[in-house]
Design a protein around this motif. Structure first.
Motif, PDB file in Angstrom:
ATOM      1  N   MET A  97      44.093  57.438  48.319  1.00 31.87           N
ATOM      2  CA  MET A  97      43.461  56.185  48.253  1.00 31.87           C
ATOM      3  C   MET A  97      44.060  55.003  49.381  1.00 31.87           C
ATOM      4  N   SER A  98      43.301  54.419  49.736  1.00 33.88           N
ATOM      5  CA  SER A  98      44.065  53.183  50.358  1.00 33.88           C
ATOM      6  C   SER A  98      44.813  52.188  49.588  1.00 33.88           C
ATOM      7  N   SER A  99      45.523  51.368  50.282  1.00 35.72           N
ATOM      8  CA  SER A  99      46.187  50.187  49.595  1.00 35.72           C
ATOM      9  C   SER A  99      45.348  49.083  48.820  1.00 35.72           C
ATOM     10  N   LYS A 100      44.220  49.033  49.495  1.00 38.36           N
ATOM     11  CA  LYS A 100      43.277  48.128  49.132  1.00 38.36           C
ATOM     12  C   LYS A 100      42.523  48.569  47.844  1.00 38.36           C
ATOM     13  N   ALA A 101      42.177  49.835  47.963  1.00 41.19           N
ATOM     14  CA  ALA A 101      41.473  50.462  46.735  1.00 41.19           C
ATOM     15  C   ALA A 101      42.406  50.828  45.677  1.00 41.19           C
ATOM     16  N   THR A 102      43.830  51.030  45.954  1.00 43.22           N
ATOM     17  CA  THR A 102      44.629  50.859  44.618  1.00 43.22           C
ATOM     18  C   THR A 102      44.672  49.555  43.932  1.00 43.22           C
ATOM     19  N   PHE A 103      44.701  48.765  44.911  1.00 45.54           N
ATOM     20  CA  PHE A 103      44.794  47.206  44.352  1.00 45.54           C
ATOM     21  C   PHE A 103      43.708  46.869  43.637  1.00 45.54           C
ATOM     22  N   ALA A 104      42.283  47.273  44.311  1.00 47.98           N
ATOM     23  CA  ALA A 104      41.224  46.908  43.535  1.00 47.98           C
ATOM     24  C   ALA A 104      41.113  47.610  42.021  1.00 47.98           C
ATOM     25  N   SER A 105      41.481  48.560  42.064  1.00 52.53           N
ATOM     26  CA  SER A 105      41.335  49.615  40.871  1.00 52.53           C
ATOM     27  C   SER A 105      42.260  49.162  39.802  1.00 52.53           C
ATOM     28  N   PHE A 106      43.531  48.945  40.184  1.00 56.45           N
ATOM     29  CA  PHE A 106      44.469  47.953  39.038  1.00 56.45           C
ATOM     30  C   PHE A 106      43.676  46.711  38.575  1.00 56.45           C
ATOM     31  N   LEU A 107      43.397  46.100  39.586  1.00 60.70           N
ATOM     32  CA  LEU A 107      42.616  44.511  39.224  1.00 60.70           C
ATOM     33  C   LEU A 107      41.316  44.922  38.160  1.00 60.70           C
ATOM     34  N   ILE A 133      40.760  47.455  36.363  1.00 58.70           N
ATOM     35  CA  ILE A 133      41.242  47.889  34.958  1.00 58.70           C
ATOM     36  C   ILE A 133      41.669  46.811  34.162  1.00 58.70           C
ATOM     37  N   GLY A 134      42.562  45.899  34.624  1.00 59.76           N
ATOM     38  CA  GLY A 134      43.101  44.547  34.146  1.00 59.76           C
ATOM     39  C   GLY A 134      41.913  43.663  33.710  1.00 59.76           C
ATOM     40  N   LEU A 135      40.834  43.456  34.452  1.00 58.48           N
ATOM     41  CA  LEU A 135      40.027  42.651  34.121  1.00 58.48           C
ATOM     42  C   LEU A 135      38.812  43.193  33.077  1.00 58.48           C
ATOM     43  N   LEU A 136      38.662  44.798  33.035  1.00 56.99           N
ATOM     44  CA  LEU A 136      38.140  45.167  31.965  1.00 56.99           C
ATOM     45  C   LEU A 136      38.904  45.143  30.628  1.00 56.99           C
ATOM     46  N   ILE A 137      39.988  45.308  30.686  1.00 54.51           N
ATOM     47  CA  ILE A 137      40.802  45.120  29.336  1.00 54.51           C
ATOM     48  C   ILE A 137      40.678  43.642  28.878  1.00 54.51           C
ATOM     49  N   THR A 138      40.673  42.858  29.810  1.00 52.44           N
ATOM     50  CA  THR A 138      40.860  41.382  29.195  1.00 52.44           C
ATOM     51  C   THR A 138      39.316  40.930  28.840  1.00 52.44           C
ATOM     52  N   LEU A 139      38.690  41.458  29.582  1.00 54.91           N
ATOM     53  CA  LEU A 139      37.067  41.285  29.031  1.00 54.91           C
ATOM     54  C   LEU A 139      36.646  41.854  27.537  1.00 54.91           C
ATOM     55  N   VAL A 140      36.889  43.229  27.860  1.00 57.91           N
ATOM     56  CA  VAL A 140      36.672  43.786  26.377  1.00 57.91           C
ATOM     57  C   VAL A 140      37.296  43.359  25.254  1.00 57.91           C
ATOM     58  N   LEU A 141      38.789  43.065  25.510  1.00 61.80           N
ATOM     59  CA  LEU A 141      39.626  42.992  24.136  1.00 61.80           C
ATOM     60  C   LEU A 141      39.718  41.702  23.931  1.00 61.80           C
ATOM     61  N   ILE A 142      39.665  40.755  25.186  1.00 64.78           N
ATOM     62  CA  ILE A 142      39.729  39.214  24.586  1.00 64.78           C
ATOM     63  C   ILE A 142      38.524  38.161  24.975  1.00 64.78           C
ATOM     64  N   ALA A 143      37.993  38.168  26.059  1.00 60.71           N
ATOM     65  CA  ALA A 143      36.677  37.498  26.235  1.00 60.71           C
ATOM     66  C   ALA A 143      35.886  37.743  25.515  1.00 60.71           C
ATOM     67  N   ALA A 144      35.296  38.947  25.664  1.00 57.93           N
ATOM     68  CA  ALA A 144      33.994  39.437  24.696  1.00 57.93           C
ATOM     69  C   ALA A 144      34.238  38.934  23.269  1.00 57.93           C
ATOM     70  N   PRO A 145      35.213  39.425  22.546  1.00 57.75           N
ATOM     71  CA  PRO A 145      35.448  38.803  21.104  1.00 57.75           C
ATOM     72  C   PRO A 145      35.262  37.388  21.060  1.00 57.75           C
ATOM     73  N   VAL A 146      35.848  36.816  21.775  1.00 61.15           N
ATOM     74  CA  VAL A 146      36.268  35.191  21.711  1.00 61.15           C
ATOM     75  C   VAL A 146      34.613  34.484  21.956  1.00 61.15           C
ATOM     76  N   VAL A 147      33.775  35.161  23.084  1.00 57.55           N
ATOM     77  CA  VAL A 147      32.698  34.542  23.194  1.00 57.55           C
ATOM     78  C   VAL A 147      31.701  34.865  21.934  1.00 57.55           C
ATOM     79  N   TYR A 148      31.792  36.230  21.653  1.00 54.10           N
ATOM     80  CA  TYR A 148      30.907  36.599  20.474  1.00 54.10           C
ATOM     81  C   TYR A 148      31.173  35.618  19.325  1.00 54.10           C
ATOM     82  N   ALA A 149      32.397  35.422  18.958  1.00 54.49           N
ATOM     83  CA  ALA A 149      32.824  34.607  17.836  1.00 54.49           C
ATOM     84  C   ALA A 149      32.261  32.964  18.041  1.00 54.49           C
ATOM     85  N   ILE A 150      32.575  32.595  19.175  1.00 52.05           N
ATOM     86  CA  ILE A 150      31.901  31.171  19.512  1.00 52.05           C
ATOM     87  C   ILE A 150      30.426  31.341  19.115  1.00 52.05           C
ATOM     88  N   SER A 151      29.811  32.374  19.903  1.00 55.98           N
ATOM     89  CA  SER A 151      28.493  32.433  19.790  1.00 55.98           C
ATOM     90  C   SER A 151      27.738  32.390  18.329  1.00 55.98           C
TER      91      SER A 151
END
Lengths: 355, 288
Positions: free
Chosen positions: B1-11, B13-31
């Motif tokens: 895997m190129s370093s760009k692809a590695t970087f993108a995959s880490f990014l 994964i991080g974004l998905l975790i944030t989205l699923v565990l933080i952003a989505a519940p907050v947005v849902y609760a606010i809604s």
């Protein structure tokens, strides 16, 4: 301004003795440098004068007052620290004024003193800055200014230049000497740098392992070192020291042999050491006594330093610049009798000679 | 895997975790706060800002906000004062210092429920050590959970007990970065111990203080378990703050929209408070 008198001042940490009874009188207006290697007790002695370390035994007088047990604030001293110890959250002006404010000085007098000190030290432009916005040299000047505004009886400086680069160190050294002469206040200055000590001091106090080794004017300790330690510590490049024995009125070490001065009190066959500074050995192509072969040549610009061996003894010889010496060059050396130092090898003490 | 692809995959994964565990519940609760729902399985009806006007007009909301402020401010103030005090002691040199430092962190390692139960045991009406000590001193008994003031005081005390070790540790770390020569320079400059505290210790601890107060404010304002376990918000709502009000509204009164509205308002209040806090106490003090 005042005289500082240390009488049998001693410092012990439990069973470990850091300073073994120092007796010293620092005259009014005198600049005394405490010199020695790390752990020799010089900083501890200074800190005892400051009141930052308690004095285990002995007494300390500043002027007529016995200050042995007084707090630092009651001793009328000012101190400059190795790392400057400027208050990072205060401006330079506040740093300079802080000690005066704490002594409840009149506002107008504080402003006057701060402005005088800042103009003497060239700090006018920096007064509203914070320490972190200053260079090392500027911070050092602020630290000096903070001591200066207090107009104390004694200035205490603990390795104040050791955090500066070599060039700035020379400049600040001159500035400190000039300031001290200008204000005429007694100053105690701690350093491990013998050049600093030689250039600044009225008198040098050389210390080792908590003991004072010698007290004297710079040239006095250079010309007549009291023992082997002082002989090796003062002077750059350091003094050649050769261990040998007294044999029929001569000093002998391996093949190396030289006449002892007449009237020197040394017993036959006793172990003594010969000392001679590299700059005092003369090269005499025709009438020299001892043959020398150079192994390493160091060209210093104005001088040439040769390290090599003379009849089995390693020596360093410093001459005015010589472009014609190379590795393997041979010379004939002369050891002027009035430049020789002799020490008892066992005790390390100087053996007096006639000259 | 190129370093760009590695970087993108880490990014990613991080974004998905944030989205699923933080952003989505907050947005849902606010809604949820824009709907009315009788239960979590009922169909939501859109009612716009009606929940907000309703919640803001109830005295329970303002009472809970007030309680939250009293609880947070007194808890943080006590934690900071006691925390700095203990840190100053632990920063001194004494025999067994490391052991004492280790022991001082213990309450922070205990589960909240243990601390709360211990406290309840200590103030037990017949066998509690505090109850007996108060009686021995000839003072009138304190009704820890029956009097509104005492209930708030016990909530504050337990929180201080639980969290002061954290504050102490942070201040101790801060104290250890203060060069000893600053204190020595101040001694030579003529200060006494109290002046050194104000002129050296406190300003040098300011960065730690700023962060500690901020963290403690956010955590304490949202702290649910201590009060819930200790008083349940009582007596008669005297220790009920927004987190508890939001919970009881949503889960005991099944006013899901109302509960979500209280939680959203609490979140907004905290966000604005943090913004103002940073304007007053910026973390980065570098001057141009």
């Amino acid at each position: 301004m005042a005289q500082v008198k240390l009488s049998a001042v001693r410092k012990a940490y439990g069973a470990v003795v850091a300073v073994h009874g120092v007796d010293l009188v620092i005259d009014d207006g005198e600049l005394v440098v405490f010199l020695g290697p790390s752990g020799c007790g010089k900083s501890t002695t200074l800190r005892m004068i400051a009141g930052l370390e308690t004095i285990t035994s002995g007494t300390l007088h500043i002027g007529d007052r016995d200050v042995t047990t007084l707090e630092p604030k009651d001793r009328n001293i000012a101190m400059v620290f190795q790392n400057y110890a400027l208050y990072p959250h205060k401006t330079i002006r506040e740093n300079l004024a802080f000690g005066l404010r704490m002594h409840k000085m009149d506002r107008a007098e504080i402003d006057k003193r701060v402005s005088e000190a800042s103009s003497v030290l060239g700090l006018d432009e920096l007064l509203d800055r914070k320490p972190r916005q200053l260079s090392g040299g500027q911070m050092q000047r602020v630290a000096l200014g903070r001591a200066l505004v207090r107009e104390p009886e004694v200035f205490l400086l603990d390795e104040p230049l050791s955090n500066l680069d070599a060039k700035l160190r020379v400049k600040m050294r001159e500035e400190i000497a000039r300031l001290q002469k200008q204000v005429g206040t007694s100053m105690v200055y701690v350093t491990h740098d013998q050049v600093e000590a030689m250039t600044l001091a009225d008198r040098i106090v050389i210390m080792k392992d908590g003991h004072v080794q010698q007290v004297g004017a710079p040239l006095e300790v250079y010309d007549r070192p009291a023992n082997l330690f002082v002989a090796g510590f003062i002077g750059s490049p350091e003094m050649n020291l050769v261990e040998g024995r007294v044999v029929q009125g001569r000093f002998e070490a391996d093949e190396f042999s030289i006449d002892l001065p007449k009237g020197m009190a040394a017993e036959e066959n006793s172990a003594i050491s010969l000392g001679i500074r590299p700059e005092h050995i003369e090269i005499d192509e025709t009438a020299g006594d001892i043959a020398f072969t150079a192994d390493i040549i160091e060209q210093l610009g104005a001088q040439t330093l040769c390290a090599g061996s003379a009849q089995g003894v390693g020596l360093r010889v410093m001459t005015t610049r010589r472009d014609d010496v190379h590795r393997g060059s041979g010379f004939s050396l002369r050891f002027p009798a009035n430049r020789l130092h002799f020490f008892n090898t066992e005790t390390g003490n100087r053996i007096s000679t006639e000259h | 895997m190129s370093s760009k692809a590695t970087f993108a995959s880490f990014l990613i994964i991080g974004l998905l975790i944030t989205l699923v565990l933080i952003a989505a519940p907050v947005v849902y609760a606010i809604s949820l706060s824009f709907y009315t729902m009788d239960s979590f399985v009922a169909d939501p009806d859109w009612i716009g800002l009606a929940n907000y006007t309703r919640v803001l007009s109830t005295s329970a909301f303002w009472n809970a906000l007030g309680n939250g402020l009293v609880y947070s401010i007194s808890t943080i103030a006590l934690q900071v004062i006691i925390g700095i005090g203990i840190a100053l002691v632990l920063n001194q040199t004494f025999r067994g210092r490391n052991l004492v430092r280790g022991l001082s962190i213990l309450p922070y390692l205990l589960p909240t429920v243990v601390i709360v139960l211990t406290f309840k045991w200590m103030v037990d009406g017949s066998i509690g050590i505090l109850t007996r000590a108060i009686a021995a001193l000839g003072l009138p008994p304190i009704h820890w959970f029956e009097s509104p003031q005492a209930a708030m005081a016990s909530s504050v005390m337990v929180s201080v007990w639980l969290w002061t070790p954290f504050v102490t540790t942070a201040f101790l770390a801060g104290l250890q970065t203060v060069p000893a020569s600053l204190y020595e320079a101040a001694k030579v400059d003529g200060t006494n111990a109290i002046q050194r505290f104000y002129h050296i210790t406190l300003p040098m601890l300011k960065p730690v203080l700023t962060v500690v107060v901020l963290l403690r404010a956010v955590w304490t304002f949202n702290k649910f378990d201590v009060i819930w376990l200790l008083t349940g918000g009582g007596p008669v709502g005297s220790t009920e703050h927004l987190a508890i009000l939001s919970y009881t509204t949503a889960f005991t009164k099944f006013d899901i929209g109302g509960g979500a509205t209280i939680a959203t308002l609490s979140f907004l209040f905290l966000a604005i408070s943090v913004f103002i806090y940073f304007r007053i106490f910026p973390l980065d003090e570098e001057e141009s």
